[in-house]
Design a protein around this motif. Structure first.
Motif, PDB file in Angstrom:
ATOM      1  N   GLY A   1      -1.766 -22.713 -40.902  1.00 13.12           N
ATOM      2  CA  GLY A   1      -2.657 -23.685 -40.301  1.00 13.12           C
ATOM      3  C   GLY A   1      -2.342 -24.011 -38.853  1.00 13.12           C
ATOM      4  O   GLY A   1      -3.154 -24.612 -38.161  1.00 13.12           O
ATOM      5  N   HIS A   2      -1.151 -23.644 -38.396  1.00 12.21           N
ATOM      6  CA  HIS A   2      -0.789 -23.860 -36.991  1.00 12.21           C
ATOM      7  C   HIS A   2      -1.726 -23.015 -36.133  1.00 12.21           C
ATOM      8  O   HIS A   2      -2.124 -21.923 -36.530  1.00 12.21           O
ATOM      9  N   PRO A   3      -2.111 -23.500 -34.941  1.00 11.79           N
ATOM     10  CA  PRO A   3      -3.031 -22.738 -34.091  1.00 11.79           C
ATOM     11  C   PRO A   3      -2.605 -21.282 -33.843  1.00 11.79           C
ATOM     12  O   PRO A   3      -3.452 -20.389 -33.826  1.00 11.79           O
ATOM     13  N   SER A   4      -1.299 -21.026 -33.702  1.00 12.21           N
ATOM     14  CA  SER A   4      -0.863 -19.644 -33.477  1.00 12.21           C
ATOM     15  C   SER A   4      -1.098 -18.787 -34.721  1.00 12.21           C
ATOM     16  O   SER A   4      -1.427 -17.602 -34.614  1.00 12.21           O
ATOM     17  N   GLN A   5      -0.952 -19.377 -35.912  1.00 10.84           N
ATOM     18  CA  GLN A   5      -1.228 -18.647 -37.152  1.00 10.84           C
ATOM     19  C   GLN A   5      -2.720 -18.382 -37.303  1.00 10.84           C
ATOM     20  O   GLN A   5      -3.137 -17.330 -37.775  1.00 10.84           O
ATOM     21  N   VAL A   6      -3.542 -19.343 -36.907  1.00 14.60           N
ATOM     22  CA  VAL A   6      -4.997 -19.179 -36.990  1.00 14.60           C
ATOM     23  C   VAL A   6      -5.439 -18.043 -36.067  1.00 14.60           C
ATOM     24  O   VAL A   6      -6.216 -17.175 -36.463  1.00 14.60           O
ATOM     25  N   LYS A   7      -4.932 -18.032 -34.833  1.00 18.41           N
ATOM     26  CA  LYS A   7      -5.271 -16.968 -33.879  1.00 18.41           C
ATOM     27  C   LYS A   7      -4.795 -15.615 -34.390  1.00 18.41           C
ATOM     28  O   LYS A   7      -5.515 -14.613 -34.288  1.00 18.41           O
ATOM     29  N   LEU A   8      -3.574 -15.584 -34.928  1.00 15.45           N
ATOM     30  CA  LEU A   8      -3.041 -14.335 -35.464  1.00 15.45           C
ATOM     31  C   LEU A   8      -3.902 -13.855 -36.628  1.00 15.45           C
ATOM     32  O   LEU A   8      -4.202 -12.672 -36.739  1.00 15.45           O
ATOM     33  N   GLY A   9      -4.324 -14.772 -37.491  1.00  6.49           N
ATOM     34  CA  GLY A   9      -5.178 -14.410 -38.623  1.00  6.49           C
ATOM     35  C   GLY A   9      -6.499 -13.801 -38.175  1.00  6.49           C
ATOM     36  O   GLY A   9      -6.973 -12.816 -38.751  1.00  6.49           O
ATOM     37  N   ARG A  10      -7.096 -14.369 -37.129  1.00  3.27           N
ATOM     38  CA  ARG A  10      -8.349 -13.814 -36.591  1.00  3.27           C
ATOM     39  C   ARG A  10      -8.127 -12.418 -36.024  1.00  3.27           C
ATOM     40  O   ARG A  10      -8.941 -11.514 -36.217  1.00  3.27           O
TER      41      ARG A  10
ATOM     42  N   GLN B   1       2.626  -4.258 -39.851  1.00  3.56           N
ATOM     43  CA  GLN B   1       2.664  -4.907 -41.169  1.00  3.56           C
ATOM     44  C   GLN B   1       1.297  -4.868 -41.831  1.00  3.56           C
ATOM     45  O   GLN B   1       1.188  -4.594 -43.023  1.00  3.56           O
ATOM     46  N   ARG B   2       0.262  -5.158 -41.075  1.00  2.89           N
ATOM     47  CA  ARG B   2      -1.084  -5.219 -41.629  1.00  2.89           C
ATOM     48  C   ARG B   2      -1.557  -3.839 -42.084  1.00  2.89           C
ATOM     49  O   ARG B   2      -2.210  -3.714 -43.115  1.00  2.89           O
ATOM     50  N   LEU B   3      -1.237  -2.804 -41.305  1.00  3.35           N
ATOM     51  CA  LEU B   3      -1.645  -1.451 -41.684  1.00  3.35           C
ATOM     52  C   LEU B   3      -0.888  -0.961 -42.905  1.00  3.35           C
ATOM     53  O   LEU B   3      -1.382  -0.112 -43.632  1.00  3.35           O
ATOM     54  N   GLY B   4       0.277  -1.496 -43.113  1.00  7.82           N
ATOM     55  CA  GLY B   4       1.088  -1.134 -44.275  1.00  7.82           C
ATOM     56  C   GLY B   4       2.190  -0.172 -43.886  1.00  7.82           C
ATOM     57  O   GLY B   4       1.900   0.957 -43.479  1.00  7.82           O
ATOM     58  N   PRO B   5       3.437  -0.605 -43.989  1.00  2.00           N
ATOM     59  CA  PRO B   5       4.563   0.240 -43.574  1.00  2.00           C
ATOM     60  C   PRO B   5       4.569   1.624 -44.231  1.00  2.00           C
ATOM     61  O   PRO B   5       4.980   2.590 -43.614  1.00  2.00           O
ATOM     62  N   GLN B   6       4.059   1.722 -45.454  1.00  2.00           N
ATOM     63  CA  GLN B   6       4.027   3.010 -46.134  1.00  2.00           C
ATOM     64  C   GLN B   6       2.971   3.941 -45.542  1.00  2.00           C
ATOM     65  O   GLN B   6       3.041   5.145 -45.711  1.00  2.00           O
ATOM     66  N   ARG B   7       1.982   3.403 -44.838  1.00  2.00           N
ATOM     67  CA  ARG B   7       0.908   4.216 -44.256  1.00  2.00           C
ATOM     68  C   ARG B   7       1.137   4.544 -42.781  1.00  2.00           C
ATOM     69  O   ARG B   7       0.493   5.422 -42.232  1.00  2.00           O
TER      70      ARG B   7
ATOM     71  N   SER C   1      -6.915  -3.282 -26.097  1.00  2.00           N
ATOM     72  CA  SER C   1      -7.638  -2.447 -27.047  1.00  2.00           C
ATOM     73  C   SER C   1      -6.715  -1.984 -28.164  1.00  2.00           C
ATOM     74  O   SER C   1      -5.489  -2.069 -28.054  1.00  2.00           O
ATOM     75  N   LEU C   2      -7.341  -1.505 -29.234  1.00  2.00           N
ATOM     76  CA  LEU C   2      -6.615  -0.983 -30.390  1.00  2.00           C
ATOM     77  C   LEU C   2      -7.287   0.304 -30.830  1.00  2.00           C
ATOM     78  O   LEU C   2      -8.518   0.369 -30.909  1.00  2.00           O
ATOM     79  N   ALA C   3      -6.485   1.319 -31.117  1.00  2.00           N
ATOM     80  CA  ALA C   3      -6.976   2.574 -31.669  1.00  2.00           C
ATOM     81  C   ALA C   3      -6.142   2.904 -32.894  1.00  2.00           C
ATOM     82  O   ALA C   3      -4.924   2.734 -32.887  1.00  2.00           O
ATOM     83  N   VAL C   4      -6.794   3.350 -33.959  1.00  2.00           N
ATOM     84  CA  VAL C   4      -6.109   3.751 -35.187  1.00  2.00           C
ATOM     85  C   VAL C   4      -6.710   5.083 -35.621  1.00  2.00           C
ATOM     86  O   VAL C   4      -7.933   5.258 -35.581  1.00  2.00           O
ATOM     87  N   GLY C   5      -5.859   6.008 -36.029  1.00  2.00           N
ATOM     88  CA  GLY C   5      -6.343   7.307 -36.483  1.00  2.00           C
ATOM     89  C   GLY C   5      -5.315   8.005 -37.335  1.00  2.00           C
ATOM     90  O   GLY C   5      -4.195   7.521 -37.505  1.00  2.00           O
ATOM     91  N   PRO C   6      -5.687   9.146 -37.891  1.00  2.00           N
ATOM     92  CA  PRO C   6      -4.740   9.894 -38.709  1.00  2.00           C
ATOM     93  C   PRO C   6      -3.564  10.367 -37.863  1.00  2.00           C
ATOM     94  O   PRO C   6      -3.746  10.768 -36.710  1.00  2.00           O
ATOM     95  N   ALA C   7      -2.387  10.288 -38.426  1.00  2.00           N
ATOM     96  CA  ALA C   7      -1.188  10.780 -37.736  1.00  2.00           C
ATOM     97  C   ALA C   7      -1.182  12.296 -37.814  1.00  2.00           C
ATOM     98  O   ALA C   7      -1.493  12.869 -38.860  1.00  2.00           O
ATOM     99  N   ARG C   8      -0.870  12.919 -36.725  1.00  2.00           N
ATOM    100  CA  ARG C   8      -0.803  14.372 -36.683  1.00  2.00           C
ATOM    101  C   ARG C   8       0.637  14.769 -36.378  1.00  2.00           C
ATOM    102  O   ARG C   8       1.144  14.450 -35.302  1.00  2.00           O
TER     103      ARG C   8
ATOM    104  N   ASP D   1      -8.151  -5.338 -39.438  1.00  2.00           N
ATOM    105  CA  ASP D   1      -8.689  -4.849 -40.721  1.00  2.00           C
ATOM    106  C   ASP D   1     -10.041  -4.166 -40.518  1.00  2.00           C
ATOM    107  O   ASP D   1     -10.300  -3.108 -41.097  1.00  2.00           O
ATOM    108  N   ALA D   2     -10.906  -4.784 -39.708  1.00  2.00           N
ATOM    109  CA  ALA D   2     -12.242  -4.228 -39.484  1.00  2.00           C
ATOM    110  C   ALA D   2     -12.170  -2.873 -38.781  1.00  2.00           C
ATOM    111  O   ALA D   2     -12.951  -1.974 -39.078  1.00  2.00           O
ATOM    112  N   ILE D   3     -11.230  -2.729 -37.866  1.00  2.00           N
ATOM    113  CA  ILE D   3     -11.075  -1.468 -37.139  1.00  2.00           C
ATOM    114  C   ILE D   3     -10.400  -0.418 -38.013  1.00  2.00           C
ATOM    115  O   ILE D   3     -10.843   0.723 -38.090  1.00  2.00           O
ATOM    116  N   ALA D   4      -9.328  -0.806 -38.686  1.00  2.00           N
ATOM    117  CA  ALA D   4      -8.511   0.152 -39.424  1.00  2.00           C
ATOM    118  C   ALA D   4      -9.056   0.469 -40.816  1.00  2.00           C
ATOM    119  O   ALA D   4      -8.786   1.545 -41.342  1.00  2.00           O
ATOM    120  N   GLY D   5      -9.821  -0.445 -41.411  1.00  2.00           N
ATOM    121  CA  GLY D   5     -10.302  -0.238 -42.776  1.00  2.00           C
ATOM    122  C   GLY D   5     -10.981   1.095 -42.997  1.00  2.00           C
ATOM    123  O   GLY D   5     -10.600   1.841 -43.918  1.00  2.00           O
TER     124      GLY D   5
END
Length: 116
Positions: free
Chosen positions: A16-25, A75-81, A95-102, A31-35
């Motif tokens: 609920g702290h403002p920094s947690q709220v910003k981090l959550g957003r 952490q959000r992407l998942g350490p195993q992935r 910016s953020l870019a996510v793709g298959p690891a080569r 999630d929307a980019i990486a999903g």
């Protein structure tokens, strides 16, 4: 594909702290980019986060440690992935870019710790 984001630092504050709220957003945006990528890739992924600052802001100032921006993404992407997470700071847009690891050639480290 690169997506515009407003990165947030990791936060150890209470829920609920403002920094947690910003981090959550921010992480919801991750999630929307990486999903779609995570759903379409059976193997590991790589990500690059570019943390942009306004002109005149010191990129080496305290409180802007790059790892504090990268850790929540990994952490959000998942350490195993996650095969790799890259980051850099610039004066300009974030910016953020996510793709298959080569897989590529592995770096060989010299005695001084630098890649040869």
């Amino acid at each position: 594909m690169r997506h515009s984001v407003k990165p947030q630092l990791a936060s150890g504050e209470r829920a609920g702290h403002p920094s947690q709220v910003k981090l959550g957003r921010f992480l919801a945006h991750v999630d929307a980019i990486a999903g779609p990528v995570l759903a379409g890739v059976s193997g590991r992924v790589a990500a690059e986060l570019i943390v942009g600052f306004s002109d005149g802001v010191s990129l080496t100032a305290r409180g802007h440690a790059l790892g504090e921006y990268l850790f929540p993404v990994a952490q959000r992407l998942g350490p195993q992935r996650v095969a790799a997470v890259f980051g850099r700071k610039i004066c300009g847009p974030s910016s953020l870019a996510v793709g298959p690891a080569r897989p590529g050639r592995r770096a060989v480290l010299g005695p001084d710790g630098w890649a040869l």
